[in-house]
Every structure is written in structure tokens, then in C-alpha cells.
Enzyme design. Structure first.
Site, short mmCIF file in Angstrom:
data_model
loop_
_atom_site.label_atom_id
_atom_site.label_comp_id
_atom_site.label_asym_id
_atom_site.label_seq_id
_atom_site.Cartn_x
_atom_site.Cartn_y
_atom_site.Cartn_z
N GLN A 5 0.82 -1.21 0.00
CA GLN A 5 0.00 0.00 0.00
C GLN A 5 0.86 1.26 0.00
OE1 GLN A 5 -3.60 -0.91 0.57
NE2 GLN A 5 -3.93 1.02 -0.51
N THR B 168 -12.04 0.77 -8.05
CA THR B 168 -10.92 -0.16 -8.24
C THR B 168 -11.06 -0.88 -9.58
OG1 THR B 168 -10.88 -0.43 -5.84
CG2 THR B 168 -9.55 -1.96 -7.14
N LYS C 256 -2.72 -0.96 6.68
CA LYS C 256 -3.74 -2.00 6.40
C LYS C 256 -4.18 -2.58 7.73
CE LYS C 256 -5.66 -3.97 2.81
NZ LYS C 256 -5.85 -3.42 1.45
N GLY D 133 -12.41 -0.12 2.92
CA GLY D 133 -12.79 -1.52 2.74
C GLY D 133 -11.69 -2.35 2.07
N ASP D 134 -11.87 -3.64 2.13
CA ASP D 134 -11.06 -4.62 1.38
C ASP D 134 -11.93 -5.89 1.39
OD1 ASP D 134 -8.15 -5.00 0.22
OD2 ASP D 134 -8.52 -6.82 1.36
P1 NDP Z 1 -14.79 -8.76 -1.89
O1 NDP Z 1 -14.89 -9.24 -0.50
O2 NDP Z 1 -15.83 -7.82 -2.41
O3 NDP Z 1 -14.69 -9.98 -2.90
C1 NDP Z 1 -13.68 -10.92 -2.79
C2 NDP Z 1 -13.83 -11.95 -3.89
O4 NDP Z 1 -12.66 -12.77 -3.93
C3 NDP Z 1 -15.00 -12.89 -3.65
O5 NDP Z 1 -15.51 -13.32 -4.87
C4 NDP Z 1 -14.34 -14.01 -2.87
O6 NDP Z 1 -15.02 -15.24 -2.96
C5 NDP Z 1 -13.00 -14.11 -3.57
N1 NDP Z 1 -12.02 -14.64 -2.62
C6 NDP Z 1 -11.66 -14.09 -1.44
N2 NDP Z 1 -10.76 -14.86 -0.80
C7 NDP Z 1 -10.57 -15.92 -1.59
C8 NDP Z 1 -9.77 -17.08 -1.50
N3 NDP Z 1 -8.97 -17.29 -0.42
N4 NDP Z 1 -9.80 -17.94 -2.52
C9 NDP Z 1 -10.58 -17.71 -3.61
N5 NDP Z 1 -11.37 -16.65 -3.76
C10 NDP Z 1 -11.37 -15.77 -2.77
O7 NDP Z 1 -13.34 -8.08 -2.00
P2 NDP Z 1 -12.77 -7.07 -3.07
O8 NDP Z 1 -13.37 -7.31 -4.40
O9 NDP Z 1 -12.83 -5.71 -2.46
O10 NDP Z 1 -11.22 -7.48 -3.10
C11 NDP Z 1 -10.70 -8.39 -4.06
C12 NDP Z 1 -9.19 -8.17 -4.18
O11 NDP Z 1 -8.94 -6.82 -4.61
C13 NDP Z 1 -8.40 -8.32 -2.88
O12 NDP Z 1 -7.11 -8.83 -3.19
C14 NDP Z 1 -8.26 -6.89 -2.37
O13 NDP Z 1 -7.15 -6.73 -1.54
C15 NDP Z 1 -8.06 -6.17 -3.71
N6 NDP Z 1 -8.35 -4.74 -3.71
C16 NDP Z 1 -9.55 -4.24 -3.30
C17 NDP Z 1 -9.79 -2.88 -3.36
C18 NDP Z 1 -11.10 -2.30 -3.01
O14 NDP Z 1 -11.26 -1.08 -3.19
N7 NDP Z 1 -12.07 -3.06 -2.54
C19 NDP Z 1 -8.76 -1.94 -3.82
C20 NDP Z 1 -7.55 -2.57 -4.31
C21 NDP Z 1 -7.38 -3.91 -4.22
P3 NDP Z 1 -15.86 -15.79 -1.68
O15 NDP Z 1 -17.11 -14.96 -1.64
O16 NDP Z 1 -16.09 -17.20 -1.99
O17 NDP Z 1 -14.98 -15.57 -0.48
O1 2IT Z 2 -5.94 -2.54 -1.43
C1 2IT Z 2 -6.44 -1.39 -1.50
O2 2IT Z 2 -5.89 -0.48 -2.12
C2 2IT Z 2 -7.73 -1.15 -0.85
N1 2IT Z 2 -8.30 -2.09 -0.28
C3 2IT Z 2 -8.34 0.21 -0.83
C4 2IT Z 2 -7.78 1.04 0.28
C5 2IT Z 2 -8.42 2.39 0.50
O3 2IT Z 2 -7.98 3.05 1.45
O4 2IT Z 2 -9.31 2.80 -0.24
#
Ligand code: NDP
Ligand code: 2IT
Length: 449
Positions: free
Chosen positions: A113, A212, A128, A167-168
Site C-alpha cells: 500500500q 478499483t 492495512k 474496505g477490502d
Molecule cells: P470482496 O470481498 O468484495 O470480494 C472478494 C472476492 O474474492 C470474492 O468473490 C471471494 O469469494 C474471492 N475470494 C476471497 N478470498 C478468496 C480465496 N482465499 N480464494 C478464492 N477466492 C477468494 O473483496 P474485493 O473485491 O474488495 O477485493 C478483491 C481483491 O482486490 C483483494 O485482493 C483486495 O485486496 C483487492 N483490492 C480491493 C480494493 C477495493 O477497493 N475493494 C482496492 C484494491 C485492491 P468468496 O465470496 O467465496 O470468499
Molecule cells: O488494497 C487497496 O488499495 C484497498 N483495499 C483500498 C484502500 C483504500 O484506502 O481505499
């Protein structure tokens, strides 16, 4: 492994100090390999112990999160906040609620990050946090009580000028709302910019929900355009995951003329050769909080298969892993290359293992690393903080235009840094260098702290 004796020593110290933190070690090694190219031009990094300081979080907080479930049973989870680096701004980064959360995962995410936030060009440091709480199968009341308990402790460590969570995985608008409500209650102060990803009624920014996934596509489109004179138009795309990032990456890729043909969750994947019907996905995932397999029973011509890694057996032009870390191993990377993909862009954080990145780079296909490609979420979080400070809100179009500019700039900064350091086209090294130099310069100016 880096060539520089200094960087080797720093990496050894990291592995000796925390031998069990494999994800953190993986993230550090990748970054140090990029910084290796800079060392001969920057003797001051070693002279000021800059890299030793850079790999050690400024502060790590762990705490007890007790709550009562619907049956009246007391449950205890472990909460964390890793305040990694505040050289260029207050700590900023998401909260992850997932049963796999531990210190190694949060340190890797916090470390990434720092450089991601620097790449956005906005004044935000790196952090984080999260908990080993599993939101799956929990009632609304349980999620609310958990969030309240989590914030009862976390509130004393955060603030709009100190540390700003968002969030994450497992933390979306609902959880941010409960966390904000509890913060406001305890502090008796409406500090809107203490959290981002808030609801639009109480200080949230338009486009943050989409940011994102949209940003990922803006950067990928620019990479295709600049490096291949190509675009999303007419391409088949596979996106893993079906959460926040995957859904809005699907939306933007489709708007840009691509056909997204598969999505997954941790149980399995759906394949819809006609192109994913996103309205159905949104109904299942965002309204019902259901599972992706439900899509196959609602959309004729689509199919569900158990096992989430099988999604990469399907041929595609562009692969965008948007689920979680280390999903793409060497064998999957080889399959993606063999199936003819021209580009891989990471929406999740560190979804590709180092051996997989090597496969993509050796094959000469375009590769956009997470800290550049998924920076649109946190960039829009920083825009949310700006709007909160101004007590004002920009329109959807205004925020979207700023997001697009930021993503295009990130691509060019990483691309130019790679050229400057003699590794043209290597966006992994380029993103690490471009992100690091601003943080390093700020750390040098601020003395040994
Ligand atoms: P969500 O919780 O909205 O969705 C996560 C998705 O990934 C779900 O479909 C989930 O499936 C799947 N998943 C999670 N863990 C696992 C696992 N161990 N194995 C397989 N599938 C898995 O999260 P986000 O969409 O926000 O985040 C997804 C990725 O993007 C993460 O790596 C996060 O760090 C990254 N990210 C998010 C940002 C944001 O703004 N939200 C910004 C930048 C990066 P299931 O429902 O079955 O768990
Ligand atoms: O991994 C990421 O960049 C995030 N989950 C978003 C972090 C944020 O502060 O919006």
C-alpha cells in the site's frame, strides 16, 4: 534475489526476524528486486539506513474483538492495524475481514500500500488492518455488533490526520457504515474523513464503489494502447472473483467493448460464452449476498464448475485476477500464456506468485502489477477525503475523469521509470521504482525517524 549486498542483508534480516511471514517476505523480495536497479545511483539509501526503516512498520496494533452471536454465545476475534509508513501522508489502506487474516498478510498488504499510494500522486501513507472474522453466514446483527466492537478499540488509533481505513475483502459499504456510526458515537465528533468508502448520504464519494475495477480497466486500456496499439474492443476477458473489484472491472471492460466470459468465487466459477449478464451478477452478489453458482441456474447457456482455479483453463485475450493473493501459480500462468492471452492485469493484491510473473514476462505478454493496476480504489478514497475536507461533493463525471487521469499517469510513471532504469516494458520494476522514489525522498527529508 537482489544483487546489492545491502539489499541482500536487509532481506535476510526480514526473513530472520519473521521467519513465518511468508506473504510479507514475498512482497518485500519483489520490491527489493526492483529497487536493486536504483542502488548505484543512490548511496544515501544505505548511508541513512533507509531500506531497513522502509521494511519495518512504524507501528503494529493487535487487539481483542469480543462480540455476542445471535445464540448469545461470546465470540472473540483478533483485530489488527498495521501503520506501515507515514512519510507522505496519514496511514491509508483498507480493512480485511476474512478467516485467513494474520500479521503476515496484513504486513504484505500494508507494505504494498505504501508504494501504491505514492503512485497515485496523492498525499497518503500506507497502512492495512482487519480481523480473522468470517462474515460468511453471519446475520446483519452479528456483522453490526462485530463492527461496533472492532471500532470500540480501533477508534483510539485512527483519525483524519492519523490513519484512514477503508474496505477490502469482506468489508464494503455496509461494514464501513457500522464502523463510522460507532466511531462517531465514541468520539462525539463528525470526522467524515476518518473512513472512506462511506455511503453517499454521509460523506461518501461518487465512483468510490466502482473505482478499483474501473481504474483497473483504465490503466489496462492505456497499457494496451501504448505498448501494443490495441484496446479492450472485441477482446475476451476472464476475471476471477465476484466481489467489489471483479464486478466493476466487468462493468468497465464491457463498456470498453470487451466480452467478459467468466467469474469465480472461492468455491468455483461460471462460464458464459455469450458474455456475463452483469445485472444478474449484481442481483445475486450485491442484493442477495449469494454465491456465484446461482448464476448458472438463472442464465441459460452458462455453466458452473466447482473449484476456483479451473477458471484459467478457459482461453482468453486478457486475464484479470481480482480475488485474492497467490491465486496464479506457475502452472496456471503457463496455461494463460499457452491459451494465447496478450495481457494480464492484477485487480487483486499480489494475485500472481513470483514464478508466475516470470512466466508472463518471459513470454513477452503485457503485465500490469497490482500496485499500479488496482490503485484506483485508494486514489478515489483520497478524493473522498478531499471532498470531506472541502465539505463538498463532485459529480460522478468529475470524479471519474480524475480517476481516469490518475490511472493514465500511473501507467506512464511506471513505464517511464522502467525505461529510465534500463528495463523497458517491465512495469513491475517500474512501479516499484516510481512509487519508492517519492517515499524515499520524503523519508530522507524528515531525518532518521
Ligand atoms: P470482496 O470481498 O468484495 O470480494 C472478494 C472476492 O474474492 C470474492 O468473490 C471471494 O469469494 C474471492 N475470494 C476471497 N478470498 C478468496 C480465496 N482465499 N480464494 C478464492 N477466492 C477468494 O473483496 P474485493 O473485491 O474488495 O477485493 C478483491 C481483491 O482486490 C483483494 O485482493 C483486495 O485486496 C483487492 N483490492 C480491493 C480494493 C477495493 O477497493 N475493494 C482496492 C484494491 C485492491 P468468496 O465470496 O467465496 O470468499
Ligand atoms: O488494497 C487497496 O488499495 C484497498 N483495499 C483500498 C484502500 C483504500 O484506502 O481505499
Amino acid at each position: 534475489m537482489p544483487q546489492s549486498a545491502y539489499l541482500k542483508r536487509v532481506y535476510e534480516q526480514v526473513t530472520q526476524r519473521d521467519p513465518d511471514q511468508k506473504e510479507f517476505q514475498q512482497a518485500v523480495l519483489e520490491v527489493l528486486e526492483g529497487l536493486d536497479l536504483m542502488m548505484s545511483r543512490h548511496p544515501e539509501y544505505e548511508e541513512t539506513g533507509l531500506i531497513e526503516r522502509f521494511v519495518e512498520p512504524e507501528r503494529v496494533i493487535t487487539f481483542r474483538v469480543p462480540w455476542v452471536d445471535d445464540k448469545g454465545v461470546v465470540r472473540v476475534n483478533r483485530g489488527y492495524r498495521v501503520q506501515f509508513n507515514s512519510a507522505i501522508g496519514p496511514y491509508k489502506g483498507g480493512l480485511r475481514f476474512h478467516p485467513t487474516v494474520n500479521l503476515s498478510i496484513l504486513k504484505f498488504l500494508g507494505f504494498e500500500q505504501i508504494l501504491k499510494n505514492s503512485l497515485t500522486g496523492l498525499p497518503i501513507g500506507g497502512g492495512k488492518g482487519g480481523a480473522d472474522f468470517d462474515p460468511k453466514g453471519k446475520s446483519e446483527g452479528e456483522v453490526m455488533r462485530f463492527c461496533q466492537s472492532f471500532m470500540t478499540e480501533l477508534n483510539r488509533h485512527i483519525g483524519q490526520f492519523v490513519d484512514v481505513p477503508a474496505g477490502d475483502i469482506g468489508v464494503g459499504g455496509r461494514e464501513i457504515g457500522y464502523l463510522f456510526g460507532q466511531y462517531k458515537l465514541i468520539r462525539d465528533s463528525y470526522d467524515a474523513a476518518v473512513l472512506t468508502g462511506k455511503g453517499l448520504d454521509f460523506g461518501g464519494s461518487l465512483v468510490r464503489t466502482e473505482a478499483t475495477g474501473y481504474g483497473l480497466c483504465y490503466l489496462t486500456n492505456e497499457m494496451l494502447n501504448c505498448m501494443k496499439k490495441d484496446s479492450f474492443a472485441g477482446k475476451s476477458v476472464i476475471i476471477s472473483g465476484s466481489g467489489n473489484v471483479a464486478i466493476f472491472a466487468t462493468e468497465k471492460a464491457t463498456q470498453l467493448g470487451a466480452k467478459v466470459i467468466a467469474l469465480s468465487d472461492s468455491n468455483g466459477y461460471i462460464h458464459d460464452p455469450k458474455g456475463i449478464n452483469l445485472d444478474v451478477v449484481k442481483e445475486i452478489k450485491l442484493k442477495r449476498r449469494g454465491r456465484i453458482k446461482e448464476y448458472a441456474s438463472e442464465v441459460p447457456g452458462s455453466a458452473y464448475t466447482e473449484g476456483f482455479q479451473g477458471i484459467w483453463n478457459i482461453p482468453c485475450d486478457i486475464a484479470m485476477p481480482c480475488a485474492t493473493q497467490n491465486e496464479i501459480d506457475k502452472a496456471i500462468a503457463e496455461k494463460i500464456v499457452k491459451n494465447g492471452a496478450i495481457a494480464v492485469a492484477e485487480g487483486a493484491n499480489m494475485p500472481s506468485r513470483p514464478e508466475a510473473i516470470e512466466v508472463f514476462q518471459k513470454a513477452g505478454i503485457l503485465f500490469a502489477p497490482a500496485k499500479a493496476a488496482n490503485a484506483g480504489g485508494v486514489a478515489t478514497s483520497a478524493l473522498e477525503m478531499s471532498q470531506n475536507s472541502m465539505r463538498y461533493s463532485w459529480t460522478f463525471e468529475e470524479v471519474d475523469a480524475k480517476l481516469k487521469d490518475i490511472m493514465i499517469n500511473i501507467f506512464h510513471n511506471a513505464y517511464d521509470a522502467a525505461e529510465e532504469y534500463g528495463v523497458p516494458g517491465d512495469l513491475v520494476a517500474g512501479a516499484n521504482i516510481a512509487g519508492f522514489r517519492k517515499v524515499a525522498s520524503a523519508m530522507l527529508s524528515q531525518g532518521i525517524v
